[in-house]
Design an enzyme around this catalytic site. Structure first.
Site, PDB file in Angstrom:
ATOM      1  N   ASP A  94      -8.840   0.460   8.378  1.00 49.34           N
ATOM      2  CA  ASP A  94      -8.724   1.702   7.602  1.00 49.34           C
ATOM      3  C   ASP A  94      -8.719   2.923   8.506  1.00 49.34           C
ATOM      4  OD1 ASP A  94      -8.775   3.696   5.710  1.00 49.34           O
ATOM      5  OD2 ASP A  94     -10.839   3.330   5.079  1.00 49.34           O
TER       6      ASP A  94
ATOM      7  N   ASP B 140      -3.218   7.226   6.449  1.00 51.35           N
ATOM      8  CA  ASP B 140      -4.288   6.409   5.875  1.00 51.35           C
ATOM      9  C   ASP B 140      -3.799   5.007   5.563  1.00 51.35           C
ATOM     10  OD1 ASP B 140      -6.659   5.597   4.766  1.00 51.35           O
ATOM     11  OD2 ASP B 140      -6.286   6.534   2.820  1.00 51.35           O
TER      12      ASP B 140
END
Length: 402
Positions: free
Chosen positions: A273, A90
């Site tokens: 992201d 992430d």
């Protein structure tokens, strides 16, 4: 989701099946995995410190955790004897934590520091965790070991479809995650590699191959400390970090978006992201894109849907940044059709677009979130040392895999 050593590039090879660690030409290759859900140097990296921003950035926004798609994970071994956790890669958060689905044996030293965080945006699904910092030995792929790593171990978590999260965001995103110490941050995994002298530069290279589900095919790669010149074509072109908060707290950049000859998104700040599945854009831009593509809103999936004729008429979607234009062809704008069954309410023959509604206005300082369906079409360099993000095409940029 939506926080003098010789140069040693650490390459984490993504693969469907586990593979042994390879050491070639001073390069450590470690395994990653793509999952459906929606004598090496050692170092100490414990302790906390005050955080001082270079420009007094605002506090971070929450980040989105999509659970409907295939995500990229890394195998993180913790403790002695080691226990393996498959954690989400992430770039939209910075805390590395475990125990969402698999218990922790408490092999490390209890620090007593409480930690927690949430992932989500207004109107979106909310995921969260809370727990305690343990100082323990952490190993990636059996080849790279960091003892005394301050690892967050969740006692509770919700809406996390993995064993935890491997946070690759800037260190600022750890601020206020220590619930008993507001304003304090602690080192990310990348920081620990630098502090240990394992790598010299705060650089992470990311290569995600789109839709590579063959168990004998590499899915992609992460590299720490340098880039992998074998994973991209042409040159890497950089764009500077945005200065607009809250995007400036992340791997944030400025860009505009044009569909064919139609302006979709005015110049706006947003973030890169990998924890998000889709490309999310401001509501007005989403409405323009829907009108330009002739798509209809599909209630069961919450995505835009188009007919085959509309798909054949799709125009290039161009992302204009400083000194670079990145293009998604028609195929890159749609959800992989062989994964339609992963969408709630998805139909086998449906054609769904990956552009979705962010739900916030650009004046909020967040005009877009470029999720992994965007990232897997390019080679991306997160250069925290020079405050910039780099992009290059790959052999899969124009693939027709969807």
């Amino acid at each position: 989701m939506f926080p003098t050593a010789s140069l040693l590039t650490l390459l984490l090879a993504l693969s469907i099946m586990g593979s042994p660690v390879e050491v070639r030409n001073s390069t450590i290759t470690l395994p990653l995995t793509r999952r459906l859900n929606f004598s090496n140097r050692q170092s100490s990296c414990g302790g906390f410190k005050d955080y001082h921003t270079r420009d007094q950035r605002a506090k971070s926004i929450s980040t989105l955790f999509d659970r409907s798609a295939g995500k990229y994970t890394v195998a993180l071994s913790v403790g002695s004897p080691p226990k393996t956790y498959n954690v989400l890669v992430d770039t939209g958060s910075a805390v590395t934590w475990i125990r969402a689905r698999s218990p922790y044996g408490e092999t490390g030293v209890y620090t007593g520091r409480r930690v927690g965080g949430t992932y989500g945006i207004t109107g979106g699904p909310i995921a969260s965790f809370s727990g305690t910092i343990f100082r323990d030995t952490v190993t990636l792929g059996g080849g790279l070991t960091i003892p005394n790593y301050d690892l967050a171990v969740a006692s509770t978590s919700s809406n996390i479809g993995y064993d935890g999260v491997f946070g690759l965001g800037p260190q600022y995103l750890t601020v206020d995650t220590l619930t008993d110490s507001p304003g304090i941050t602690y080192p990310t995994f990348t920081d620990c590699l630098i502090n240990a002298g394992v790598i010299d530069h705060n650089i992470v290279g990311i290569f995600f191959r789109p839709n590579a589900w063959n168990p004998y095919t590499d899915v992609g790669e992460l590299s720490f400390g340098d880039i992998d010149y074998t994973k991209f074509t042409g040159n890497i072109v950089y764009t500077p970090f945005t200065e607009i908060a809250p995007s400036a707290n992340y791997w944030g950049i400025d860009q505009s978006i044009i569909y064919g000859n139609t302006d979709i998104l005015d110049d706006a700040a947003g973030i890169i992201d990998s924890g998000s599945s889709f490309i999310k854009i401001a509501p007005y831009a989403y409405a323009k894109y829907q009108a330009a593509t002739g798509a209809t809103f599909d209630e069961p999936t919450g995505l835009l849907r188009i007919t085959l004729d509309r798909y054949n008429d799709l125009q290039p979607l161009n992302f204009h940044m400083s000194q670079i234009i990145l293009t998604l062809n028609a195929n890159a704008q749609i959800w992989p059709r062989f994964l339609n069954y992963k969408l709630r309410g998805g139909e086998t023959d449906g054609i769904y677009l990956i552009i979705t509604n962010l739900g916030t206005a650009t004046r909020s300082g967040l005009g877009f979130i470029a999720g992994y369906t965007f990232m897997q079409r390019f080679y991306i360099v997160l250069d925290g040392e020079n405050f910039r993000v780099g992009f290059a095409t790959t052999p899969f940029t124009d693939d027709f895999t969807n």
